[in-house]
Design a protein around this motif. Structure first.
Motif, short mmCIF file in Angstrom:
data_model
loop_
_atom_site.label_atom_id
_atom_site.label_comp_id
_atom_site.label_asym_id
_atom_site.label_seq_id
_atom_site.Cartn_x
_atom_site.Cartn_y
_atom_site.Cartn_z
N VAL A 166 -5.19 0.11 3.23
CA VAL A 166 -5.44 0.50 4.62
C VAL A 166 -5.99 1.92 4.64
O VAL A 166 -5.53 2.79 3.89
N GLY A 167 -6.98 2.17 5.53
CA GLY A 167 -7.69 3.44 5.51
C GLY A 167 -7.05 4.58 6.28
O GLY A 167 -7.56 5.71 6.26
N GLY A 168 -5.94 4.35 6.96
CA GLY A 168 -5.30 5.41 7.73
C GLY A 168 -4.18 4.85 8.58
O GLY A 168 -3.87 3.66 8.50
N PRO A 169 -3.55 5.71 9.39
CA PRO A 169 -2.43 5.26 10.22
C PRO A 169 -2.81 4.08 11.13
O PRO A 169 -3.94 4.00 11.62
N LEU A 170 -1.88 3.18 11.32
CA LEU A 170 -2.09 2.06 12.23
C LEU A 170 -1.94 2.53 13.66
O LEU A 170 -1.22 3.50 13.94
N LYS A 171 -2.61 1.87 14.59
CA LYS A 171 -2.49 2.22 16.00
C LYS A 171 -2.24 0.96 16.82
O LYS A 171 -2.94 -0.04 16.66
N ILE A 172 -1.23 1.03 17.68
CA ILE A 172 -0.95 -0.06 18.61
C ILE A 172 -1.33 0.39 20.01
O ILE A 172 -0.85 1.43 20.49
N TYR A 173 -2.18 -0.37 20.68
CA TYR A 173 -2.63 -0.08 22.04
C TYR A 173 -1.82 -0.98 22.97
O TYR A 173 -1.88 -2.21 22.87
N HIS A 174 -1.07 -0.37 23.89
CA HIS A 174 -0.18 -1.15 24.74
C HIS A 174 0.13 -0.38 26.02
O HIS A 174 -0.36 0.74 26.23
N THR A 217 0.25 4.08 20.39
CA THR A 217 1.30 4.50 19.47
C THR A 217 0.75 4.50 18.05
O THR A 217 0.29 3.46 17.57
N GLU A 218 0.78 5.65 17.42
CA GLU A 218 0.30 5.76 16.03
C GLU A 218 1.46 5.54 15.08
O GLU A 218 2.52 6.16 15.23
N ILE A 219 1.26 4.70 14.09
CA ILE A 219 2.30 4.39 13.13
C ILE A 219 1.87 4.87 11.75
O ILE A 219 0.92 4.34 11.16
N PRO A 220 2.53 5.89 11.22
CA PRO A 220 2.15 6.40 9.89
C PRO A 220 2.31 5.33 8.83
O PRO A 220 3.18 4.45 8.92
N LEU A 221 1.48 5.39 7.82
CA LEU A 221 1.60 4.45 6.72
C LEU A 221 2.81 4.79 5.87
O LEU A 221 3.14 5.96 5.68
N PRO A 222 3.49 3.79 5.35
CA PRO A 222 4.64 4.05 4.49
C PRO A 222 4.20 4.64 3.16
O PRO A 222 3.02 4.56 2.77
N LYS A 223 5.13 5.24 2.47
CA LYS A 223 4.84 5.81 1.15
C LYS A 223 4.36 4.71 0.22
O LYS A 223 4.97 3.66 0.12
N ASN A 224 3.25 4.98 -0.44
CA ASN A 224 2.68 3.98 -1.33
C ASN A 224 2.98 4.36 -2.78
O ASN A 224 2.19 5.02 -3.44
N ASP A 225 4.14 3.96 -3.25
CA ASP A 225 4.56 4.33 -4.60
C ASP A 225 4.81 3.12 -5.48
O ASP A 225 5.61 3.16 -6.41
N VAL A 226 4.12 2.01 -5.15
CA VAL A 226 4.30 0.79 -5.93
C VAL A 226 3.02 0.45 -6.69
O VAL A 226 1.92 0.84 -6.28
N ASN A 227 3.19 -0.22 -7.79
CA ASN A 227 2.07 -0.72 -8.56
C ASN A 227 1.89 -2.19 -8.17
O ASN A 227 2.64 -3.06 -8.60
N CYS A 228 0.90 -2.46 -7.31
CA CYS A 228 0.75 -3.80 -6.75
C CYS A 228 0.40 -4.83 -7.82
O CYS A 228 0.84 -5.98 -7.73
N VAL A 229 -0.38 -4.43 -8.82
CA VAL A 229 -0.73 -5.38 -9.88
C VAL A 229 0.50 -5.73 -10.71
O VAL A 229 0.72 -6.88 -11.08
N GLU A 230 1.34 -4.73 -10.96
CA GLU A 230 2.58 -5.00 -11.69
C GLU A 230 3.45 -6.00 -10.92
O GLU A 230 4.01 -6.94 -11.50
N LEU A 231 3.54 -5.81 -9.61
CA LEU A 231 4.34 -6.73 -8.79
C LEU A 231 3.73 -8.12 -8.75
O LEU A 231 4.44 -9.12 -8.71
N LYS A 232 2.40 -8.19 -8.75
CA LYS A 232 1.72 -9.48 -8.80
C LYS A 232 2.12 -10.24 -10.06
O LYS A 232 2.47 -11.43 -9.99
N VAL A 233 2.06 -9.56 -11.18
CA VAL A 233 2.37 -10.20 -12.46
C VAL A 233 3.86 -10.49 -12.58
O VAL A 233 4.28 -11.58 -12.98
N ARG A 234 4.68 -9.51 -12.19
CA ARG A 234 6.14 -9.65 -12.34
C ARG A 234 6.68 -10.80 -11.47
O ARG A 234 7.53 -11.58 -11.92
#
Length: 371
Positions: A291-299, A308-325
């Motif tokens: 994702v390229g930046g914070p998410l935004k909900i229009y309501h 409402t702007e929603i900050p992105l969560p910390k991205n500290d995972v290895n997605c390829v590792e989780l795919k394989v695991r």
């Protein structure tokens, strides 16, 4: 099975195979026992990069490897070019071997159905290589959509891509030739953007599609200056841009576009529009499943239009590792495929439908029979 190492083979030892191997070699419960590539000597050189001199890799193709019963394989990673996904996967399943299949699932819908049939008959699993599903930001998108905060969702715009980013050169043309790639930007990165929204929505069935594809950049020698020029452009036989209007079940509309090359910074953010709110998911400069930046909900809040702007969560995972695991854990526990063919067949149906509709130049029905 939990007390022994899983015996794994690699079919296709090109670029994407490295991402699989980088994970396998870190896992104590995995033993890489074999590999095959259509290019003589390529598999041997691949395993030598990882200091693995005892891996059997003198096979002429996938069938010869899978026919070798002495390997006692539990699983294979299939990392070939697109046109070989179906034959390699079906053959592995018929030999009783579980499959981690790189994306896209295949090229044609009919191929995907053959994979599903072989999977069902074998009792083994096929998991498709959609590692962005494990990204915390993608999981946040799914959580928001499934929370109901947007109300009834009726329109989705998704896509993205690259201003310039065709994966080809004089030494690398398997992505762009029909005999090997089969589909271009559609299969390479379009499948990711579709999965982002369709997975969050619970994978509704596609019903009809009006598709368009083009390759103005890929067939232009200027695009490959310094990378093979006219010789590469002559080999370009797939799409470098695609767009579509897809009707889904539950009265949903999907507006899709994807590019390897385009004269604008991005084909657009992803928008999920509902009766109670709208979600904007910013695109990236070069689509990479993130994702390229914070998410935004229009309501509305207290009768006022608000965002409402929603900050992105910390991205500290290895997605390829989780795919394989997650794939390996499913084998060990007898669980289900983490990214199942029963979902991705709808993704494939849309990709194939766009390609077919573009060729026919009219809307087509999408029919996915039960397997």
């Amino acid at each position: 099975m939990n007390d022994r190492k899983l015996r794994v083979g690699i079919i296709g030892t090109g670029g994407i195979a490295h991402s699989h191997m980088n994970q396998y070699v870190k896992m104590d419960d995995v033993e890489i026992v074999a590999g095959a590539d259509l290019v003589p000597g390529k598999a041997k050189a691949f395993f030598e990069e990882y200091g693995l001199d005892n891996v059997k890799c003198d096979y002429k193709d996938h069938a010869e490897l899978l026919d070798d019963e002495s390997l006692k394989l539990d699983a294979v990673s299939i990392c070939t070019y697109n046109r070989m996904h179906k034959p390699c996967t079906v053959y592995a399943l018929k030999k009783g071997v579980n499959v981690l299949l790189e994306k896209p699932m295949c090229v044609e819908l009919e191929e995907g159905l053959e994979i599903m049939k072989a999977e069902k008959e074998s009792g083994k699993i096929v998991s498709i290589g959609f590692q962005p599903r494990f990204d915390p930001s993608m999981q946040l998108v799914k959580k928001i959509i499934q929370s109901g905060v947007l109300g009834k969702i009726y329109y989705i715009q998704t896509g993205g891509g690259r201003r310039r980013g065709i994966p080809a050169s004089a030494q690398k043309t398997t992505f762009i030739e029909d005999a090997t790639g089969g589909i271009g930007a559609l299969g390479d990165i379009g499948c990711y953007s579709l999965d982002m929204v369709l997975n969050a929505l619970g994978y509704p069935k596609p019903l009809t599609v009006t598709g368009y594809t083009s390759n103005f950049f890929g067939t232009n020698p200027k695009t490959f200056e310094g990378r093979g020029g006219a010789e590469v452009a002559k080999k370009f036989e797939v799409d470098d841009f695609a767009a579509a209007f897809v009707r889904l079940e539950d009265d949903l509309i999907l507006d899709f576009r994807i590019s390897w090359a385009i004269n604008i910074d991005t084909p657009g953010d992803t928008l999920v529009i509902g009766t109670e709110g709208g979600l904007r998911i910013p695109s990236t400069d070069c689509w990479n499943g993130r994702v390229g930046g914070p998410l935004k909900i229009y309501h509305e809040l207290a009768g006022e239009q608000t965002v409402t702007e929603i900050p992105l969560p910390k991205n500290d995972v290895n997605c390829v590792e989780l795919k394989v695991r997650s794939f390996l854990d499913a084998i060990k526990t007898g669980g289900k495929a983490p990214v199942p063919t029963s979902q991705i067949i709808y993704n494939q149906a849309i990709l194939s439908g766009i390609k077919k509709s573009s060729e026919l130049k009219h809307e087509i029905k999408i029919e996915v029979p039960e397997i």
